[in-house]
Scaffold this active site. Structure first.
Site, PDB file in Angstrom:
ATOM      1  N   THR A  57      -1.187  -5.485 -10.392  1.00  0.00           N
ATOM      2  CA  THR A  57      -1.541  -4.615  -9.276  1.00  0.00           C
ATOM      3  C   THR A  57      -2.515  -5.361  -8.387  1.00  0.00           C
ATOM      4  OG1 THR A  57      -2.537  -2.498  -8.663  1.00  0.00           O
ATOM      5  CG2 THR A  57      -3.403  -3.551 -10.636  1.00  0.00           C
ATOM      6  N   GLY A  58      -2.349  -5.229  -7.082  1.00  0.00           N
ATOM      7  CA  GLY A  58      -3.260  -5.920  -6.166  1.00  0.00           C
ATOM      8  C   GLY A  58      -2.526  -6.307  -4.902  1.00  0.00           C
ATOM      9  N   ASP A  97       5.615  -7.058  -4.515  1.00  0.00           N
ATOM     10  CA  ASP A  97       5.898  -7.793  -5.744  1.00  0.00           C
ATOM     11  C   ASP A  97       6.584  -6.944  -6.807  1.00  0.00           C
ATOM     12  OD1 ASP A  97       3.416  -6.352  -5.787  1.00  0.00           O
ATOM     13  OD2 ASP A  97       2.876  -7.379  -7.640  1.00  0.00           O
ATOM     14  N   THR A 149      -0.354   0.532  -6.783  1.00  0.00           N
ATOM     15  CA  THR A 149       0.501   0.181  -7.891  1.00  0.00           C
ATOM     16  C   THR A 149      -0.025   0.591  -9.268  1.00  0.00           C
ATOM     17  OG1 THR A 149       1.175  -1.666  -6.539  1.00  0.00           O
ATOM     18  CG2 THR A 149       1.731  -1.781  -8.856  1.00  0.00           C
TER      19      THR A 149
END
Lengths: 305, 305
Positions: free
Chosen positions: B227-228, B207, B176
């Site tokens: 991001t993650g 997400d 992302t």
């Protein structure tokens, strides 16, 4: 704006179930018989969910039981009787969230009898939180009950689609059903299920499966479900905003719901919200003309259509 | 937890651009050459977006310009070089939101060179806010540049997929990309674009396209991109939670970002957040091992990979 607070013994943490089955304009074709059917089905949904809470069942199960009844009821826009897209098909979305933050949602179903069961499968059978148009193979592997696409299509929705095609963009706002509950352990849960809007473009996704927009739950704060112009619920991240107003701004659930409906109005929408907080009474609030709702508590119950 | 605040002249409302290109574990195959390429592309993305802000352009355009550079860069997980699903295809998602609350997002793209352009088209060319797997016909009608599916597939991602298939569920967390900006008028905007995770199940949505989870913007409050581990960003409605902590709890952006990363950790995730508030410095915070990021302000610029 209309707001109603459920009967309660003050700041209690008693079991509580609040449901809705759409908000919108007063239907031109409303008649006493349709109202009676809607009230009967709201009462059946309440019974199904509240019986579980009374037996000590958990909030998630109560929410799912109430929603399954409303998904089967052809006059509500979810499951059988869902709105038809511009292609004349159903495209159903759902979301289920527990107060522990575990959530599952799904968009674009056209064969699952109970979209809420698919949301629950995403939550409990995968490490993911949302699927768009999951394959039939995947749905079968989750044990989901499938129906032929024709099962979902009712004559009333065919008529709505014809009217929408003829008159242009008449949005079918009588939509989206939902349930929020608090169980004997004090946990909350929220579930929402929808057929979207009549004559919608293929692929359109509304607020329901976007966690925090149409559906949200957090133990210690609240469970929230929304119905109305989904786009405005997304722009305002409505369900999560209700919870954050309670959690961070110290607002009571009624203030929070009303403030978010004002924000929704400022973003070109209207609709309704149901809220079951960590403690104290539940709230039903709407700034649309009408809303179908019901609630059951140890202190009383009511349905309104 | 690592947190970095952009250089600023106190509580200013100067133009500001912050970008990220993934957060995760330190790659076993990291080498100085790859780091150099990532830093070069981060710098190019910053240049593209910041030049517009310096010319008085608006935050939305700056965000899109930065993201388009990162989508074209094959080493980042968005656009060309996106992660491959279990079927060996790309499935790209994106979201774009302006501080006025107007938002568009999309899930499941496999032919759009710039997924952020599709998010913008949803926002500006439809009355809706999200589409799942929009048809090529619809994408063409929006003027979207399409590429053959092979364009997106890089050897590095094929290798990642092979490793994931061989070693089981190795999540590709280096993912992302995103950008958040404040323009000379004081408006903010947030954009995020992703290829999802390597070897993901077909139909999985993370997400990024769920407004409020991976991406959110509100004038007067903040623009946020994450991001993650996307699932944890959904369970915590992370981007909107950062904004609400600023708006309702009176936290400063750094406190807010750190508190949300703690919440993400409590929901089995990690990652990073970038925040551009209404006024004052921007924030980069992450609780993953590494994060690729960059920022540009009148008071200095920096890239880190």
């Amino acid at each position: 704006m209309r707001t109603e607070t459920t009967p309660s013994a003050g700041d209690d943490r008693d079991i509580l179930l609040v449901i809705h089955a759409g908000a919108g304009d007063r239907r031109k074709d409303a008649d006493p018989e349709r109202t009676r059917i809607a009230e009967t089905d709201l009462a059946r949904a309440l019974d199904a969910g509240y019986a579980l809470l009374e037996q000590g069942g958990d909030a998630l199960d109560a929410v799912c039981a109430a929603i399954r009844v409303m998904e089967d009821a052809p006059e509500f826009n979810a499951g059988r009787g869902a709105a038809l897209t511009s292609e004349g098909k159903v495209s159903m979305d759902a979301c289920l969230m527990g107060g522990d933050g575990e959530v599952g949602s799904v968009a674009g179903l056209d064969t699952a009898r109970h979209p809420i069961d698919v949301a629950r499968a995403v939550k409990e059978r995968t490490k993911h939180v949302m699927f768009a148009r999951p394959s039939e193979e995947l749905l079968r592997s989750w044990g989901i009950e499938l129906r032929d696409p024709d099962y979902f299509v009712t004559q009333a929705r065919r008529d709505s689609l014809e009217r929408a095609r003829r008159d242009g963009d008449a949005w079918e706002k009588h939509g989206t059903i939902g349930a929020v509950a608090r169980d004997a352990e004090g946990h909350v849960a929220a579930g929402t299920s929808t057929g979207g809007i009549t004559n919608q473009m293929p692929g359109r996704v509304g607020d329901t499966p976007q966690t925090g927009c149409g559906n949200y739950a957090a133990d210690g704060v609240a469970a929230v479900s929304g119905t109305g112009i989904g786009e405005a619920f997304v722009r305002t991240v409505a369900a999560h905003q209700v919870a954050d107003r309670i959690r961070f701004a110290g607002q009571d659930p009624r203030e929070a719901a009303e403030a978010v409906l004002d924000d929704i109005a400022a973003h070109r929408g209207d609709g309704g919200l149901i809220v079951v907080p960590d403690h104290g009474p539940g709230v039903v609030a709407y700034n649309s003309e009408t809303m179908n709702f019901g609630y059951a508590t140890p202190w009383g119950r009511r349905v309104h259509a």
